[in-house]
Design an enzyme around this catalytic site. Structure first.
Site, PDB file in Angstrom:
ATOM      1  CE  LYS A  64       9.907  -3.717   1.750  1.00 31.54           C
ATOM      2  NZ  LYS A  64       8.661  -3.469   2.485  1.00 31.54           N
ATOM      3  CD  GLU A  88      -5.546   3.000  -1.329  1.00 29.35           C
ATOM      4  OE1 GLU A  88      -5.178   4.155  -1.098  1.00 29.35           O
ATOM      5  OE2 GLU A  88      -6.300   2.722  -2.281  1.00 29.35           O
ATOM      6  CB  VAL A 145      -0.954  -0.020   1.226  1.00 26.86           C
ATOM      7  CG1 VAL A 145      -1.632   1.333   1.418  1.00 26.86           C
ATOM      8  CG2 VAL A 145      -2.001  -1.109   1.050  1.00 26.86           C
ATOM      9  CG  LEU A 185     -22.461 -11.178  -8.039  1.00 23.43           C
ATOM     10  CD1 LEU A 185     -23.743 -10.891  -8.792  1.00 23.43           C
ATOM     11  CD2 LEU A 185     -22.784 -11.894  -6.718  1.00 23.43           C
ATOM     12  CD  GLU A 225      -1.749  -7.975  -3.090  1.00 23.14           C
ATOM     13  OE1 GLU A 225      -1.233  -8.903  -3.739  1.00 23.14           O
ATOM     14  OE2 GLU A 225      -1.685  -7.894  -1.855  1.00 23.14           O
ATOM     15  CB  CYS A 262      -7.095  -7.712   1.929  1.00 22.69           C
ATOM     16  SG  CYS A 262      -5.630  -6.830   1.394  1.00 22.69           S
ATOM     17  CE  LYS A 273      -4.485  -7.593   6.979  1.00 21.31           C
ATOM     18  NZ  LYS A 273      -4.499  -6.296   7.598  1.00 21.31           N
ATOM     19  CB  ALA A 326     -19.260 -19.073  -8.382  1.00 22.42           C
TER      20      ALA A 326
HETATM   21  C1  UGA Z   1      -9.254  -6.400  -1.584  1.00 21.12           C
HETATM   22  C2  UGA Z   1     -10.319  -5.328  -1.909  1.00 21.12           C
HETATM   23  O1  UGA Z   1     -10.975  -5.650  -3.126  1.00 21.12           O
HETATM   24  C3  UGA Z   1      -9.669  -3.944  -2.016  1.00 21.12           C
HETATM   25  O2  UGA Z   1     -10.667  -2.951  -2.234  1.00 21.12           O
HETATM   26  C4  UGA Z   1      -8.927  -3.639  -0.705  1.00 21.12           C
HETATM   27  O3  UGA Z   1      -8.265  -2.379  -0.771  1.00 21.12           O
HETATM   28  C5  UGA Z   1      -7.894  -4.731  -0.481  1.00 21.12           C
HETATM   29  O4  UGA Z   1      -8.561  -6.011  -0.399  1.00 21.12           O
HETATM   30  C6  UGA Z   1      -7.174  -4.426   0.815  1.00 21.12           C
HETATM   31  O5  UGA Z   1      -7.823  -4.414   1.861  1.00 21.12           O
HETATM   32  O6  UGA Z   1      -5.983  -4.080   0.787  1.00 21.12           O
HETATM   33  P1  UGA Z   1      -7.408  -7.727  -3.019  1.00 21.12           P
HETATM   34  O7  UGA Z   1      -7.313  -8.629  -1.809  1.00 21.12           O
HETATM   35  O8  UGA Z   1      -6.161  -7.188  -3.606  1.00 21.12           O
HETATM   36  O9  UGA Z   1      -8.359  -6.464  -2.689  1.00 21.12           O
HETATM   37  O10 UGA Z   1      -8.125  -8.566  -4.195  1.00 21.12           O
HETATM   38  P2  UGA Z   1      -9.626  -8.781  -4.712  1.00 21.12           P
HETATM   39  O11 UGA Z   1      -9.641  -8.467  -6.153  1.00 21.12           O
HETATM   40  O12 UGA Z   1     -10.613  -8.119  -3.855  1.00 21.12           O
HETATM   41  O13 UGA Z   1      -9.776 -10.372  -4.561  1.00 21.12           O
HETATM   42  C7  UGA Z   1      -9.777 -11.001  -3.289  1.00 21.12           C
HETATM   43  C8  UGA Z   1     -10.082 -12.479  -3.425  1.00 21.12           C
HETATM   44  O14 UGA Z   1     -11.427 -12.688  -3.828  1.00 21.12           O
HETATM   45  C9  UGA Z   1      -9.231 -13.209  -4.458  1.00 21.12           C
HETATM   46  O15 UGA Z   1      -8.836 -14.454  -3.922  1.00 21.12           O
HETATM   47  C10 UGA Z   1     -10.163 -13.409  -5.637  1.00 21.12           C
HETATM   48  O16 UGA Z   1      -9.834 -14.552  -6.378  1.00 21.12           O
HETATM   49  C11 UGA Z   1     -11.493 -13.576  -4.932  1.00 21.12           C
HETATM   50  N1  UGA Z   1     -12.673 -13.205  -5.738  1.00 21.12           N
HETATM   51  C12 UGA Z   1     -12.852 -11.921  -6.145  1.00 21.12           C
HETATM   52  C13 UGA Z   1     -13.621 -14.175  -6.076  1.00 21.12           C
HETATM   53  O17 UGA Z   1     -13.496 -15.362  -5.714  1.00 21.12           O
HETATM   54  N2  UGA Z   1     -14.726 -13.804  -6.789  1.00 21.12           N
HETATM   55  C14 UGA Z   1     -14.928 -12.532  -7.200  1.00 21.12           C
HETATM   56  O18 UGA Z   1     -15.981 -12.279  -7.845  1.00 21.12           O
HETATM   57  C15 UGA Z   1     -13.961 -11.555  -6.870  1.00 21.12           C
END
Ligand code: UGA
Length: 429
Positions: free
Chosen positions: A35, A151, A11, A250, A155, A260, A263, A252
């Site tokens: 780093k 934020e 972040v 949505l 990712e 994120c 946790k 599946a």
């Molecule tokens: C998530 C949030 O989307 C961000 O808005 C937030 O800032 C971030 O956490 C954080 O707290 O730092 P991120 O974990 O990077 O972002 O990724 P996502 O795209 O949200 O995906 C999370 C998980 O959900 C992944 O394992 C993805 O495969 C899964 N997912 C996502 C699904 O299984 N189905 C979906 O329709 C979308």
């Protein structure tokens, strides 16, 4: 404006780069000397599309630099963004010791007005604690405000999420701090929501948890689809066309992972509990998420019976596409399961292989996607990388012992796979 970012992790670094990109003068500090040295040499410690180039561009323009000293950050910058890790404890609660340490360090060197901005994901009321800590540990009567500015970047699409956010949330109680924050975000031309500090902190946990519930909801629907011979892709499409529901999140699949959602969901359950609220809905969402992986494993066992001495081709190791992050990755958890049950896992991921091998040395890594199929009893798609659609599936079929594909992300074209002679099992179809 002169801005310091304390903590140059995911972040912190992307936020710092984007602030520099819009013209601010940014110092990113980190207590990891190695780093900081690498960053100064232009090396970014993780993969994020577009980030390395953005950092290089802004370093060259003199708007972005790196350092180790919080004292220098406090001396040089009006706004100090805290972006340090807030890892989970064993019991799911949030370990805030990095945030507390930074607050004490800032206090020790603070001698004129600064805005201390919390960007890390923290439990509601952390801002109050940060303010108390700075008050307590500052040598002189310090003048400062504490702001919460959560934020929302994802990712894999961090740069575009940061440059074109849906909203910017600023939790602050002083006009002076609000004016400074508005000036920082003015170039982004995005709706800014001003709230009190506690509400801003809650918005972050409430948003991530809502998205996790949304995914668990469609995953539960996928279970119902399997039992009723319906197709979750069509159901999701039909639901998503309702603007009140929306099509995103949505998809599946194998469930949510990453650094994120798992946790933050655990943390939010704990936070609610401490406030006297039993968040059963969220507990259930977490339980559906675990089930989803178990059901997938069961499906594989049903087809190939024992995993012992079988070869499994695994496509995907990262927790999602466009990242090399394997933290809390469902793909990695599956690989571990396969290995524990005595299977050989031939794996490929476009970006996450180095990190995966470190965590799970038993993996047999392949240099191309097609190679996972060599001698495989089945191929499993575990991460939603677009490029897996374009693999030469016909040549893969020739290399496999049995043409069996388990698609944990509903990524492949079911009809095409069937036409090519594969036995194809997706999720909720
Ligand atoms: C998530 C949030 O989307 C961000 O808005 C937030 O800032 C971030 O956490 C954080 O707290 O730092 P991120 O974990 O990077 O972002 O990724 P996502 O795209 O949200 O995906 C999370 C998980 O959900 C992944 O394992 C993805 O495969 C899964 N997912 C996502 C699904 O299984 N189905 C979906 O329709 C979308």
């Amino acid at each position: 404006m002169k801005i310091a970012i304390i903590g140059s992790g995911y972040v912190g670094l992307t936020t710092g780069a984007c602030f520099a990109e819009v013209g601010h003068e940014v110092l990113c500090v980190d207590n990891d000397q190695g780093k900081v040295k690498s960053l100064r040499e232009g090396l970014v410690p993780f993969y994020e599309p577009g980030l390395e180039a953005m950092i290089a561009r802004n370093v060259a323009a003199g708007r972005l630099r790196f350092g180790e000293s919080i004292a220098e950050a406090v001396e040089s910058s009006l706004a100090l963004f805290i972006a340090v890790p807030t890892p989970p404890r064993e019991d799911g609660s949030v370990d805030l010791h990095y945030v507390e340490k930074v607050a004490r360090e800032i206090a020790g060197v603070l001698h004129e007005y600064r805005v201390v901005v919390d960007k890390s994901t923290v439990p509601v009321r952390t801002g109050e604690k940060v303010a108390q800590t700075i008050e307590r540990y500052s040598k002189q009567k310090a003048d400062f405000d504490v702001v919460s500015n959560p934020e929302f970047l994802r990712e894999g699409s961090a740069i575009s999420d940061l440059m074109n956010p849906d909203r910017i949330v600023i939790g602050a109680s002083s006009e002076r701090a609000i004016a400074i924050m508005k000036e920082i975000y003015q170039p982004f031309r995005t709706p800014v929501l001003i709230t009190d500090v506690n509400s801003a902190e809650l918005i972050k946990h409430a948003s991530n948890s809502f998205l996790a519930v949304k995914i668990s909801y469609i995953n539960m629907i996928s279970q119902i689809c399997e039992a009723s011979k319906a197709d979750v892709l069509l159901v999701a499409e039909g639901m998503g066309l309702d603007r009140r529901i929306g099509r995103s999140f949505l998809q599946a699949g194998l469930g949510w992972g990453g650094s994120c959602f798992p946790k933050d969901v655990s943390a939010f359950i704990r936070i609610a509990e401490e406030l006297g609220c039993d968040f059963r809905l969220l507990k259930e969402a977490a339980s559906i998420n675990r089930q989803q992986r178990e059901r997938f494993l069961k499906k594989i066992r049903e087809e190939i019976w024992l995993l012992r001495d079988k070869t499994i081709g695994l496509l995907g190791l990262a927790f999602k596409n466009n990242t090399d992050d394997t933290r809390q990755s469902v793909a990695m958890a599956l690989a571990e399961n396969f290995i524990q049950e005595g299977a050989v896992v031939r794996a490929y991921d476009p970006k996450a292989m180095a990190k995966a091998k470190q965590a799970l040395p038993e993996l047999h890594l392949c240099s191309r996607g097609e190679e996972v199929a060599q001698g495989a009893d089945c191929v499993v798609v575990a991460t939603e990388w677009e490029e897996f659609r374009e693999l030469d599936w016909l040549s893969m079929k020739k290399r496999m012992v049995t043409p069996l594909v388990f698609d944990g992300r509903n990524l492949l074209d079911r009809e095409k796979m069937a036409a090519w002679g594969f036995t194809y099992r997706g999720i909720g179809r």
